[in-house]
Design a protein around this motif. Structure first.
Motif, mmCIF file in Angstrom:
data_model
loop_
_atom_site.group_PDB
_atom_site.id
_atom_site.type_symbol
_atom_site.label_atom_id
_atom_site.label_comp_id
_atom_site.label_asym_id
_atom_site.label_seq_id
_atom_site.Cartn_x
_atom_site.Cartn_y
_atom_site.Cartn_z
ATOM 1 N N GLN A 62 0.819 -1.222 0.000
ATOM 2 C CA GLN A 62 0.000 0.000 0.000
ATOM 3 C C GLN A 62 0.845 1.261 0.000
ATOM 4 O O GLN A 62 0.357 2.329 -0.335
ATOM 5 C CB GLN A 62 -0.911 0.019 1.229
ATOM 6 N N GLY A 63 2.113 1.147 0.344
ATOM 7 C CA GLY A 63 2.977 2.319 0.424
ATOM 8 C C GLY A 63 3.668 2.677 -0.876
ATOM 9 O O GLY A 63 4.238 3.755 -1.004
ATOM 10 N N SER A 64 3.640 1.797 -1.851
ATOM 11 C CA SER A 64 4.317 2.057 -3.122
ATOM 12 C C SER A 64 3.389 2.784 -4.092
ATOM 13 O O SER A 64 2.192 2.531 -4.133
ATOM 14 C CB SER A 64 4.784 0.750 -3.777
ATOM 15 N N ALA A 65 3.981 3.655 -4.898
ATOM 16 C CA ALA A 65 3.211 4.435 -5.865
ATOM 17 C C ALA A 65 3.216 3.800 -7.251
ATOM 18 O O ALA A 65 2.428 4.181 -8.100
ATOM 19 C CB ALA A 65 3.763 5.852 -5.951
ATOM 20 N N VAL A 66 4.112 2.823 -7.488
ATOM 21 C CA VAL A 66 4.202 2.187 -8.806
ATOM 22 C C VAL A 66 4.307 0.674 -8.649
ATOM 23 O O VAL A 66 4.806 0.170 -7.653
ATOM 24 C CB VAL A 66 5.417 2.690 -9.622
ATOM 25 N N GLU A 67 3.818 -0.028 -9.672
ATOM 26 C CA GLU A 67 3.959 -1.479 -9.711
ATOM 27 C C GLU A 67 5.327 -1.809 -10.289
ATOM 28 O O GLU A 67 5.759 -1.184 -11.261
ATOM 29 C CB GLU A 67 2.856 -2.104 -10.571
ATOM 30 N N ILE A 68 5.971 -2.802 -9.699
ATOM 31 C CA ILE A 68 7.334 -3.174 -10.093
ATOM 32 C C ILE A 68 7.350 -4.621 -10.568
ATOM 33 O O ILE A 68 6.701 -5.484 -9.979
ATOM 34 C CB ILE A 68 8.308 -3.030 -8.895
ATOM 35 N N MET A 69 8.128 -4.879 -11.618
ATOM 36 C CA MET A 69 8.365 -6.237 -12.098
ATOM 37 C C MET A 69 9.862 -6.514 -11.988
ATOM 38 O O MET A 69 10.681 -5.730 -12.469
ATOM 39 C CB MET A 69 7.922 -6.391 -13.554
ATOM 40 N N TYR A 70 10.188 -7.666 -11.379
ATOM 41 C CA TYR A 70 11.581 -8.056 -11.191
ATOM 42 C C TYR A 70 12.014 -9.047 -12.272
ATOM 43 O O TYR A 70 11.183 -9.594 -12.991
ATOM 44 C CB TYR A 70 11.770 -8.631 -9.782
ATOM 45 N N TRP A 137 -3.023 -0.277 -8.683
ATOM 46 C CA TRP A 137 -3.828 -1.499 -8.805
ATOM 47 C C TRP A 137 -4.885 -1.566 -7.699
ATOM 48 O O TRP A 137 -6.029 -1.905 -7.956
ATOM 49 C CB TRP A 137 -2.930 -2.736 -8.750
ATOM 50 N N LEU A 138 -4.489 -1.220 -6.489
ATOM 51 C CA LEU A 138 -5.420 -1.244 -5.363
ATOM 52 C C LEU A 138 -6.619 -0.330 -5.631
ATOM 53 O O LEU A 138 -7.767 -0.711 -5.407
ATOM 54 C CB LEU A 138 -4.716 -0.817 -4.070
ATOM 55 N N SER A 146 -5.060 -6.073 3.959
ATOM 56 C CA SER A 146 -4.650 -6.068 5.360
ATOM 57 C C SER A 146 -3.557 -7.098 5.596
ATOM 58 O O SER A 146 -3.747 -8.284 5.315
ATOM 59 C CB SER A 146 -5.847 -6.393 6.262
ATOM 60 N N THR A 147 -2.416 -6.644 6.127
ATOM 61 C CA THR A 147 -1.378 -7.589 6.528
ATOM 62 C C THR A 147 -1.810 -8.310 7.802
ATOM 63 O O THR A 147 -1.463 -9.470 7.999
ATOM 64 C CB THR A 147 -0.034 -6.881 6.768
#
Length: 194
Positions: A62-70, A137-138, A146-147
């Motif tokens: 929830q704290g990230s502003a972008v989706e990341i692909m590794y 995405w959220l 929820s964690t």
């Protein structure tokens, strides 16, 4: 708030039924913790259908502003540099290091019958996760995550659907990240005399 609709009956007709309409409520209760391993401090790690494939080790952040692909996911999807569009901004990793992205790609994430197009920023750095899904995405899926309850809930066709986190996988990711650190220092090797 519930809406109650009542109608009058006339003497020649059957009584009309009361119809109660209630809005969907996205929330969590004590019952949502029943199958979690307690106590814990695990990240929310799920399996999502990305680009037509079931992808494990996806971190919901929830704290990230972008989706990341590794790299693992990039290679697993057989993507090529020509599949990427330019992405010129630098990113900052969890370790505080500046990361230059390889590019960006838009892929669908399917949850049940719902499909949301997501712009993934592709980075060429190690991670025990395959991808991170974040606020875009959220918001697009209207997710509540929820964690504490290790779940993602979202509205779909008048129902509340859920994705359950995998605590075992989350713990494996933490161990893999610790083992991968090149200069990991053990607490016993840095003891100080008191």
């Amino acid at each position: 708030m519930s809406v109650v609709r009542l109608s009058t009956e006339d003497s020649n007709s059957e009584p009309k039924r009361v119809r109660i309409e209630a809005p969907l409520v996205l929330g969590f209760s004590v019952d949502d913790k029943i199958e979690t391993i307690q106590p814990y401090d695990d990240a929310l790690v799920v399996t999502l259908r990305i680009g037509g494939y079931d992808v494990k080790r996806v971190l919901v952040d929830q704290g990230s502003a972008v989706e990341i692909m590794y790299p693992d996911l990039y290679k697993g999807l057989n993507l090529k540099p020509e599949d990427l569009t330019a992405y010129d901004s630098l990113l900052v990793s969890f370790e505080g290091k500046t990361v230059t992205p390889r590019g960006q790609i838009r892929l669908p994430i399917q949850t049940g019958l719902d499909v949301v197009g997501v712009d993934f920023i592709v980075v060429d750095v190690y991670s025990s996760y395959t991808a991170i899904v974040a606020r875009p995405w959220l918001r697009a899926l209207e997710v509540v995550s929820s964690t504490l309850y290790q779940k993602v809930k979202y509205p779909s066709n008048g129902y509340v659907k859920e994705i359950v986190g995998n605590q075992s996988m989350a713990r494996q990711c933490v161990v893999a990240a610790i083992l991968h650190r090149p200069n990991a220092e053990s607490s016993t090797s840095t003891e100080k005399d008191l």
